[in-house]
Design a protein around this motif. Structure first.
Motif, PDB file in Angstrom:
ATOM      1  N   PRO A 265      14.625 -27.130  -0.668  1.00 35.45           N
ATOM      2  CA  PRO A 265      15.549 -28.098  -0.854  1.00 35.45           C
ATOM      3  C   PRO A 265      15.838 -29.128   0.070  1.00 35.45           C
ATOM      4  N   ARG A 266      16.060 -28.588   1.253  1.00 33.95           N
ATOM      5  CA  ARG A 266      16.193 -29.654   2.527  1.00 33.95           C
ATOM      6  C   ARG A 266      14.893 -30.578   2.779  1.00 33.95           C
ATOM      7  N   ILE A 267      13.661 -30.065   2.633  1.00 38.40           N
ATOM      8  CA  ILE A 267      12.451 -30.991   2.938  1.00 38.40           C
ATOM      9  C   ILE A 267      12.423 -32.101   1.767  1.00 38.40           C
ATOM     10  N   HIS A 268      12.800 -31.601   0.654  1.00 42.21           N
ATOM     11  CA  HIS A 268      12.681 -32.476  -0.439  1.00 42.21           C
ATOM     12  C   HIS A 268      13.835 -33.279  -0.768  1.00 42.21           C
ATOM     13  N   GLY A 269      14.664 -33.046   0.025  1.00 44.73           N
ATOM     14  CA  GLY A 269      16.101 -34.146  -0.127  1.00 44.73           C
ATOM     15  C   GLY A 269      17.001 -33.618  -1.276  1.00 44.73           C
ATOM     16  N   LEU A 270      16.832 -32.405  -1.610  1.00 50.71           N
ATOM     17  CA  LEU A 270      17.808 -31.982  -2.801  1.00 50.71           C
ATOM     18  C   LEU A 270      19.197 -31.701  -2.551  1.00 50.71           C
ATOM     19  N   GLY A 271      19.326 -31.025  -1.176  1.00 54.43           N
ATOM     20  CA  GLY A 271      20.837 -31.060  -0.823  1.00 54.43           C
ATOM     21  C   GLY A 271      21.243 -31.777   0.360  1.00 54.43           C
ATOM     22  N   ASN A 272      22.208 -32.667  -0.062  1.00 57.32           N
ATOM     23  CA  ASN A 272      22.379 -33.681   0.991  1.00 57.32           C
ATOM     24  C   ASN A 272      23.486 -33.190   1.899  1.00 57.32           C
ATOM     25  N   SER A 273      24.276 -32.278   1.315  1.00 61.42           N
ATOM     26  CA  SER A 273      25.336 -31.835   2.337  1.00 61.42           C
ATOM     27  C   SER A 273      25.267 -30.379   2.137  1.00 61.42           C
TER      28      SER A 273
ATOM     29  N   LEU B 277      23.840 -27.670  -0.372  1.00 59.45           N
ATOM     30  CA  LEU B 277      22.711 -26.734  -0.053  1.00 59.45           C
ATOM     31  C   LEU B 277      23.124 -25.401  -0.488  1.00 59.45           C
ATOM     32  N   ALA B 278      24.588 -25.138   0.182  1.00 62.27           N
ATOM     33  CA  ALA B 278      24.743 -23.479  -0.163  1.00 62.27           C
ATOM     34  C   ALA B 278      25.005 -23.381  -1.899  1.00 62.27           C
ATOM     35  N   GLU B 279      25.296 -24.427  -2.486  1.00 58.51           N
ATOM     36  CA  GLU B 279      25.385 -23.933  -3.991  1.00 58.51           C
ATOM     37  C   GLU B 279      23.912 -23.721  -4.492  1.00 58.51           C
ATOM     38  N   ILE B 280      23.043 -24.587  -3.899  1.00 59.59           N
ATOM     39  CA  ILE B 280      21.629 -24.447  -4.647  1.00 59.59           C
ATOM     40  C   ILE B 280      21.160 -22.867  -4.036  1.00 59.59           C
TER      41      ILE B 280
END
Length: 259
Positions: free
Chosen positions: A116-124, A128-131
């Motif tokens: 998710p981080r490299i695909h820009g899915l979790g911006n905060s 990210l923690a939710e994903i």
């Protein structure tokens, strides 16, 4: 289970797909539709082409210099081998779980957050923690690891590592999940958990699984394709393939005459 509408477009469609490694042809003219509301299993003896075919569905064969793929493969009617197709994006949409669990040498949290981080899915951090939490819950692992997210993914048992790899695959919100003998390195209890998980994920993702275990194919899939010597011999409803196959070679394999 209700049959899908016959006119429905499949999630993925392969037509006349052949794979060559140098001069050797490993797969010959395979055509198959993969739908998003059921699990499709590929069975057959070792070296029959089932994993080779699975790898064409997210262009994993691109990583082998001598490999050449012909034919046509579509994801949502889009040609995956077209020069316009972004392979990184394709592999986010068509995730893969391998035979041997292969967590990154990072924390449990980072294993799931990486994609998710490299695909820009979790911006905060919160997103990210939710994903991460949602993915671990979907992979049936959250309750076992929620208090140890900072520990290394490699510290988990084999079955937990495989569920971590499934969580990692689903964290980037794929549309298709490919599984290449995901239970072959696991004990019966861990295998049962992965099979249960496949049932739970069905309908949320199109799932294709390669397995050498026929009982597993019968338990988890609604469609089965039988491969032999690089050809797809038969494809149909799992119940029919196992009880009333139309091809003699399928019958011989299922009754244990070879394989």
């Amino acid at each position: 289970m209700a049959e899908p509408n016959a006119g429905r477009t499949p999630k993925m469609r392969a037509q006349d797909v052949s794979v060559f490694y140098g001069d050797k042809q490993a797969l010959k003219d395979v055509s198959i539709d993969i739908h998003d509301d059921r699990v499709t299993a590929f069975i057959g003896p070792s070296g029959c082409g089932k994993s080779t075919f699975l790898r064409t569905l997210n262009r994993m064969n691109d990583t082998i210099p001598s490999a050449r793929v012909t034919g046509h493969i579509e994801l949502d009617a889009e040609d995956i081998n077209s020069p316009d197709m972004d392979v990184v994006q394709l592999r986010a949409r068509v995730g893969m779980v391998f035979q041997k669990p292969n967590p990154f040498p990072k924390s449990i949290f980072e294993n799931v957050a990486y994609g998710p981080r490299i695909h820009g899915l979790g911006n905060s951090k919160t997103e990210l923690a939710e994903i991460v939490e949602k993915s671990l819950k979907r992979a049936g692992l959250w309750d076992e690891v929620k208090d140890r997210l900072g520990e290394s993914g490699i510290s988990l048992s084999g079955g937990q590592q495989q569920r971590l790899c499934i969580a990692r695959a689903i964290a980037v919100d794929p549309e298709v999940i490919l599984m290449d003998e995901p239970c072959s390195a696991l004990d019966p209890i861990a295998t049962a958990k992965i099979e249960e998980l496949i049932h739970e994920l069905r309908g949320r993702y199109a799932i294709a699984i390669v397995t050498h275990n026929m009982q597993q194919a019968a338990r988890v899939s609604q469609r089965t394709a039988f491969f032999h010597l690089g050809e797809m011999i038969e494809y149909g409803k799992t119940s029919e393939i196992f009880t009333n196959p139309t091809q003699r070679r399928t019958q011989d394999y299922i009754t244990g005459r070879y394989g």
